[in-house]
Scaffold this motif. Sequence first.
Motif, short mmCIF file in Angstrom:
data_model
loop_
_atom_site.label_atom_id
_atom_site.label_comp_id
_atom_site.label_asym_id
_atom_site.label_seq_id
_atom_site.Cartn_x
_atom_site.Cartn_y
_atom_site.Cartn_z
N PRO A 232 14.39 -18.59 2.81
CA PRO A 232 13.88 -19.47 3.44
C PRO A 232 12.48 -19.71 2.79
CG PRO A 232 14.78 -18.21 4.82
CD PRO A 232 15.12 -17.21 3.70
N MET A 233 11.81 -18.55 2.31
CA MET A 233 10.32 -18.95 1.94
C MET A 233 10.19 -19.85 0.65
SD MET A 233 11.64 -15.83 1.01
CE MET A 233 12.06 -15.11 -0.76
N MET A 234 11.67 -19.60 -0.16
CA MET A 234 11.60 -20.50 -1.39
C MET A 234 12.38 -21.79 -1.01
SD MET A 234 13.17 -17.77 -3.98
CE MET A 234 13.24 -19.10 -5.32
N GLU A 235 13.15 -21.98 -0.26
CA GLU A 235 13.83 -23.22 0.01
C GLU A 235 13.13 -24.05 0.94
OE1 GLU A 235 18.22 -23.52 -0.49
OE2 GLU A 235 18.20 -21.67 0.53
N GLN A 236 12.78 -23.58 2.00
CA GLN A 236 11.72 -24.43 3.04
C GLN A 236 10.55 -23.91 3.33
OE1 GLN A 236 13.05 -27.25 4.21
NE2 GLN A 236 15.15 -27.02 4.18
N PRO A 237 9.68 -23.67 2.20
CA PRO A 237 8.45 -23.15 2.23
C PRO A 237 7.62 -23.58 3.38
CG PRO A 237 8.48 -24.35 0.44
CD PRO A 237 9.73 -24.43 0.86
N GLU A 238 7.43 -24.85 3.65
CA GLU A 238 6.52 -25.56 4.69
C GLU A 238 6.89 -24.87 6.04
OE1 GLU A 238 5.91 -29.53 4.14
OE2 GLU A 238 5.28 -29.62 2.16
N ILE A 239 8.23 -25.04 6.36
CA ILE A 239 8.68 -24.92 7.76
C ILE A 239 8.68 -23.10 7.90
CG2 ILE A 239 11.09 -24.82 9.12
CD1 ILE A 239 11.71 -27.26 7.67
N PHE A 240 9.08 -22.43 6.97
CA PHE A 240 8.77 -21.06 7.21
C PHE A 240 7.39 -20.75 7.37
CE2 PHE A 240 7.85 -16.90 5.22
CZ PHE A 240 8.82 -16.05 5.48
N CYS A 241 6.50 -21.33 6.56
CA CYS A 241 5.09 -20.90 6.81
C CYS A 241 4.50 -21.49 8.11
CB CYS A 241 4.23 -21.56 5.73
SG CYS A 241 4.34 -20.75 4.18
#
Length: 259
Positions: A232-241
């Motif tokens: 997830p930190m690669m594919e959806q970094p903004e949501i992950f963060c």
Amino acid sequence: MNYEIYTEGEFKYIDEGQGQPLMILHGLFGALSNFDGVIEGFKENYRVVIPVMPIYDMPMRQASLEGLQAFIERFIELKNLKDIIVLGNSLGGHVGLLYTLAHQDNVKSLILTGSSGLFENTMGGSFPKRGSYEYIKERVEYTFYDPKTATKELLDEVFEITSSIPKCMNIVQIAKSAQRTNMAKEINAIKVPTCLIWGLNDTITPPSVGHEFNRLISNSELHFIDKCCHAPMMEQPEIFCEYMAGFLDKIKESEPTLK
């Protein structure tokens, strides 16, 4: 992003920002660039430290989860890291779980994403099929919701790793160690605040694994990200963060203030 990689003794690591240590543990094929979004999002308020785990280079007799845990313990001691926030992806989550169980007095909070430790559709023993770029491409793309996330740079890196017989032997041995080390009976002893951020479309550690971690770790919260697989930190970094920042803010707010 290009970050300086420091070398100190047996260790290579990224060390960005200042403040409370946020230690990131990467996966079996985890490039440091996988965490660009996390580094950029948190280095202003945290000291983001990413040790390069010697998955491919450690002596074969040490190539195991226990060997990686011991490596991380030596790194933490060398850098004198205290009250650590541990973030682990995939195999790195598994190592993070082992470290947390052994050192809960030094772990402030734990963040897991696509972590092994309970169940995974592993690529372990059969994955390193040498010499076939197309096979490597297929297997790497399988870990992402959008296959385009598997850039040529990433594919080339994994292909180079799996073209080496000694590296392949270590990969297989560590993957088998992870399969043997099921932590279902241990992780309910984890009491530190834990955040689980899972890809809703994870094919390696499916959503049911996230739910099981949430059930077993009493002080945990679970978030799913749609159109997202094993990283997830690669594919959806903004949501992950966003999920990660919300979790860390809650912990700060719950801390007693000194008067």
